[in-house]
Design an enzyme around this catalytic site. Structure first.
Site, PDB file in Angstrom:
ATOM      1  CB  ALA A   1      35.191  51.543  41.642  1.00 52.97           C
TER       2      ALA A   1
ATOM      3  CD  GLN B   1      29.646  58.173  37.588  1.00 47.68           C
ATOM      4  OE1 GLN B   1      30.444  57.233  37.697  1.00 47.68           O
ATOM      5  NE2 GLN B   1      29.851  59.188  36.745  1.00 47.68           N
TER       6      GLN B   1
ATOM      7  N   GLY C   1      31.276  60.772  32.955  1.00 52.26           N
ATOM      8  CA  GLY C   1      32.657  61.224  32.997  1.00 52.26           C
ATOM      9  C   GLY C   1      33.248  61.245  34.392  1.00 52.26           C
TER      10      GLY C   1
ATOM     11  CG  ASP D   1      40.500  51.246  34.985  1.00 52.46           C
ATOM     12  OD1 ASP D   1      40.919  52.263  35.582  1.00 52.46           O
ATOM     13  OD2 ASP D   1      40.161  51.253  33.781  1.00 52.46           O
TER      14      ASP D   1
ATOM     15  N   GLY E   1      45.340  60.838  28.096  1.00 49.34           N
ATOM     16  CA  GLY E   1      45.391  62.288  28.104  1.00 49.34           C
ATOM     17  C   GLY E   1      46.828  62.772  28.210  1.00 49.34           C
TER      18      GLY E   1
ATOM     19  CD  GLU F   1      41.042  63.162  28.878  1.00 48.70           C
ATOM     20  OE1 GLU F   1      41.313  61.999  28.502  1.00 48.70           O
ATOM     21  OE2 GLU F   1      41.303  63.574  30.024  1.00 48.70           O
TER      22      GLU F   1
ATOM     23  NE  ARG G   1      36.146  19.585  48.378  1.00 52.78           N
ATOM     24  CZ  ARG G   1      35.009  18.895  48.454  1.00 52.78           C
ATOM     25  NH1 ARG G   1      35.018  17.570  48.289  1.00 52.78           N
ATOM     26  NH2 ARG G   1      33.867  19.510  48.699  1.00 52.78           N
TER      27      ARG G   1
ATOM     28  CG  HIS H   1      48.115   4.466  46.610  1.00 50.79           C
ATOM     29  ND1 HIS H   1      49.288   3.885  46.199  1.00 50.79           N
ATOM     30  CD2 HIS H   1      47.617   3.644  47.564  1.00 50.79           C
ATOM     31  CE1 HIS H   1      49.498   2.766  46.859  1.00 50.79           C
ATOM     32  NE2 HIS H   1      48.487   2.604  47.694  1.00 50.79           N
TER      33      HIS H   1
END
Length: 415
Positions: free
Chosen positions: A10, A71, A76, A102, A139, A153, A331, A361
């Site tokens: 992700a 990461q 990659g 994704d 791929g 790929e 709400r 109303h």
């Protein structure tokens, strides 16, 4: 599903999406793609999940429900899984499922079917694939004598390989120990200079270890989003899928136009959804209720035989036999009782409205507790904010509030 874990990739900004948030948080049917994937893992029986992230917004989205590994550099898919090495080391002896954050349509059937093949065959790795009409950008699964031998790929395909219609979903099962060992041997000797997780296939094959490929029944499992057009296509598919799913369960639709139903919405048989209706979050709609046209409900529970016409509601409950709309806004924090009538241009905020009460109303009710069988005339306003703090108002059962009345909170109107 004992001795299984899942790593969801992700990370990444998704600059081609032109979104303020990370790509995996872009929504399909009003739900972030990443959360579709997390739910698929959980629905498959995998409780131990780690998300590999590179942005704080993604970390916040899964905080408390998944482990997180960072990461720092995006080099990659192989490098991304390597970022979760600490998570994997603690789970030696298990099977690891790698999913893409994704790819929202990866399904339970593919996850469980591929795990069964993975374990029965004794494979080190079992890739999930699908056959599609247009494989461009994905791929390709290369087979020899019917067995998968490699994934190539798009950028590395020759003309013959480019014509292959079986493609890699990006998802795969691994024996965790074998995955850990292979991650240290992946190189970046390719056109993009990245570390591909798919290179593990070659590593295992050269060592004579078994690699399998499970072909999913639905081609949608491979679909992801790298542009606003891709995201629109995913939303179109999700909308059609939702309508078909609810039709099979006895929900009525007049037309498909403008109808969007989130994956976590529940609609009872016999309810009717009219054009232009959007339902998402944990919304629940009871039997016989009619929602729409041109209405929106988010995290709202609606009872039976209620009419909700051309209005919006958020984080609230609505009883049975109520008539709401048109042009009503309910709400968050509101509870609307049975057989309540709320007419045009009425706003309810953080208030309870008792059974049988009528607000016909041009009325605003905020931070109030209204009893049963009350009547509010035209132009009633609860003045709940004095400039510094908000106060509550109480209107007891059977009260009659005439036209053009301001109730300046805190105030109590007796029974």
């Amino acid at each position: 599903m004992e001795n299984t874990n899942c790593v969801i990739l992700a990370a990444g900004d998704g600059k081609r999406m032109f979104a303020r948030s990370s790509k995996v948080l872009c929504e399909v049917a009003y739900k972030p793609m990443l959360l579709w994937v997390v739910d698929t893992a959980r629905q498959s029986g995998i409780a131990d999940i780690c998300c590999v992230v590179s942005n704080p917004d993604v970390e916040s989205a899964v905080e408390g429900s998944c482990s997180v590994c960072w990461q720092r550099e995006r080099l990659g898919t192989g490098h991304a899984v390597r970022s979760a090495l600490g998570f994997l080391e603690a789970r030696r002896g298990q099977d690891t499922l790698v999913l893409l954050g994704d790819a929202p349509f990866m399904d339970r059937e593919a996850v469980l079917g591929s795990l069964e093949l993975h374990r029965q065959s004794g494979a080190c790795e079992t890739v999930i694939s699908a056959r599609v009409k247009d494989p461009t950008g994905y791929g390709r699964i290369v087979r020899r004598n019917g067995r998968m031998s490699a994934i190539v790929e798009e950028l590395d395909c020759d003309d013959a390989t480019r014509r292959i219609d079986e493609i890699n979903s990006g998802a795969a099962w691994f024996r965790t120990d074998q995955l850990i060992e292979a991650l240290g041997r992946i190189t970046n000797d390719n056109r993009k200079g990245e570390y591909y997780l798919t290179d593990t296939i070659g590593i295992f094959s050269r060592e004579g270890k078994r690699v399998e490929c499970f072909t999913a029944s639905s081609p949608d499992v491979v679909l992801g989003a790298n542009s606003p057009l891709h995201l629109l296509n995913l939303n179109d598919i999700a909308a059609e899928r939702a309508i078909l799913r609810h039709l099979e369960r006895g929900v009525h639709f007049v037309k498909r136009d403008g109808v969007v139903i989130g994956p976590d919405v529940e609609i009872a048989p016999g309810a009717t959804i009219l054009p232009g209706t959007v339902l998402y979050g944990s919304t629940r709609v009871g039997r016989g209720s009619v929602i729409g046209p041109n209405s929106l409900l988010c995290n709202v529970t609606v009872g039976e035989d209620t009419e909700f016409n051309s209005s919006q509601g958020f984080d609230s409950t609505i009883g049975s036999g109520a008539k709401i709309g048109p042009f009503v806004q309910i709400r968050p924090g509101s509870a609307i009782g049975d057989r309540v009538k709320i007419g045009d241009f009425v706003e309810i905020k953080n208030s309870s409205i008792g059974e049988g009460t009528s607000l016909a109303h041009l009325t605003y009710i905020g931070d109030s507790d209204v009893g049963r069988y009350c009547n509010f005339g035209c132009g009633v306003v609860v003045v709940n904010y004095d400039g510094e703090s908000k106060n509550r108002c109480t209107v007891e059962d059977y009260a009659f509030i005439g036209c053009n009345t301001n109730l300046v909170s805190p105030v109590r109107v007796g029974r």
